[in-house]
Design a protein around this motif. Sequence first.
Motif, PDB file in Angstrom:
ATOM      1  N   GLY A 152      43.404  47.294  39.289  1.00 29.50           N
ATOM      2  CA  GLY A 152      42.464  47.706  40.312  1.00 29.50           C
ATOM      3  C   GLY A 152      41.277  46.779  40.469  1.00 29.50           C
ATOM      4  O   GLY A 152      40.167  47.218  40.766  1.00 29.50           O
ATOM      5  N   VAL A 153      41.518  45.478  40.272  1.00 30.37           N
ATOM      6  CA  VAL A 153      40.436  44.506  40.379  1.00 30.37           C
ATOM      7  C   VAL A 153      40.898  43.316  41.216  1.00 30.37           C
ATOM      8  O   VAL A 153      42.027  42.853  41.070  1.00 30.37           O
ATOM      9  N   THR A 154      40.037  42.865  42.113  1.00 29.54           N
ATOM     10  CA  THR A 154      40.291  41.617  42.835  1.00 29.54           C
ATOM     11  C   THR A 154      39.317  40.575  42.305  1.00 29.54           C
ATOM     12  O   THR A 154      38.175  40.885  41.970  1.00 29.54           O
ATOM     13  N   ASP A 155      39.787  39.346  42.217  1.00 22.54           N
ATOM     14  CA  ASP A 155      39.031  38.242  41.633  1.00 22.54           C
ATOM     15  C   ASP A 155      39.125  37.072  42.600  1.00 22.54           C
ATOM     16  O   ASP A 155      40.167  36.433  42.707  1.00 22.54           O
ATOM     17  N   GLU A 156      38.044  36.817  43.324  1.00 19.19           N
ATOM     18  CA  GLU A 156      38.024  35.767  44.352  1.00 19.19           C
ATOM     19  C   GLU A 156      37.101  34.623  43.927  1.00 19.19           C
ATOM     20  O   GLU A 156      35.910  34.847  43.678  1.00 19.19           O
ATOM     21  N   VAL A 157      37.651  33.415  43.821  1.00 17.86           N
ATOM     22  CA  VAL A 157      36.830  32.247  43.518  1.00 17.86           C
ATOM     23  C   VAL A 157      36.128  31.834  44.809  1.00 17.86           C
ATOM     24  O   VAL A 157      36.770  31.506  45.808  1.00 17.86           O
TER      25      VAL A 157
ATOM     26  N   LEU B   4      32.081  30.027  40.684  1.00 17.66           N
ATOM     27  CA  LEU B   4      31.431  31.271  41.079  1.00 17.66           C
ATOM     28  C   LEU B   4      32.502  32.180  41.653  1.00 17.66           C
ATOM     29  O   LEU B   4      33.265  31.765  42.535  1.00 17.66           O
ATOM     30  N   ARG B   5      32.582  33.409  41.105  1.00 15.15           N
ATOM     31  CA  ARG B   5      33.612  34.352  41.537  1.00 15.15           C
ATOM     32  C   ARG B   5      32.989  35.678  41.943  1.00 15.15           C
ATOM     33  O   ARG B   5      31.931  36.056  41.444  1.00 15.15           O
ATOM     34  N   LYS B   6      33.707  36.378  42.800  1.00 18.73           N
ATOM     35  CA  LYS B   6      33.363  37.746  43.169  1.00 18.73           C
ATOM     36  C   LYS B   6      34.488  38.641  42.675  1.00 18.73           C
ATOM     37  O   LYS B   6      35.649  38.427  43.010  1.00 18.73           O
ATOM     38  N   LEU B   7      34.131  39.624  41.854  1.00 16.38           N
ATOM     39  CA  LEU B   7      35.105  40.591  41.367  1.00 16.38           C
ATOM     40  C   LEU B   7      34.753  41.957  41.949  1.00 16.38           C
ATOM     41  O   LEU B   7      33.582  42.354  41.920  1.00 16.38           O
ATOM     42  N   VAL B   8      35.745  42.637  42.479  1.00 12.28           N
ATOM     43  CA  VAL B   8      35.569  44.005  42.945  1.00 12.28           C
ATOM     44  C   VAL B   8      36.479  44.871  42.085  1.00 12.28           C
ATOM     45  O   VAL B   8      37.703  44.680  42.084  1.00 12.28           O
ATOM     46  N   VAL B   9      35.870  45.789  41.347  1.00  8.78           N
ATOM     47  CA  VAL B   9      36.604  46.650  40.424  1.00  8.78           C
ATOM     48  C   VAL B   9      36.591  48.063  41.009  1.00  8.78           C
ATOM     49  O   VAL B   9      35.534  48.685  41.121  1.00  8.78           O
TER      50      VAL B   9
END
Length: 162
Positions: free
Chosen positions: A52-57, A77-82
Amino acid sequence: MTQKLIPGRLPLAVAATLGLFATATTPALAGECPADQVSADAMAPGAKTPEGVTDEVLASIDLSPKGGDWKGNALRLRKLVVQPGGVVPWHAHDARPANILILEGTITEYRSSCKVPIEHKAGEVTAEFGELAHWWKNNGENPAVLYSADILPPMAHDADAM
């Protein structure tokens, strides 16, 4: 105050927190382990796979041109949405220092050096480095949005280093 998000641009709070420019204010420090709960190998390894996590560089810089010990490293630098119930799996930071900004929501950290879980809230920043291994879980009802700035060591692949 509402921030307008422009594609390809970081929100002002994110840029300030990551130290992209100087400000008069300092971001809050994240929740910490209570002093009486700190112990080596206090927490057993937890979840081993992301859920249930997205990991976008968002951006990556090859540090190799700096030469020497920087060869093969990258600053990213990443954006994670959990999502609620989502997990960032067990991982270590002995070779990969990181700063994490919790932008939205709350998330619980299960840290190798703490006997109790640590709750992190929106607006907090936590540094990850050294003899640290941990995993995170969103025990809340809303998605948790995290920004991670880390140094990826040589031979590590983006997919392998959550």
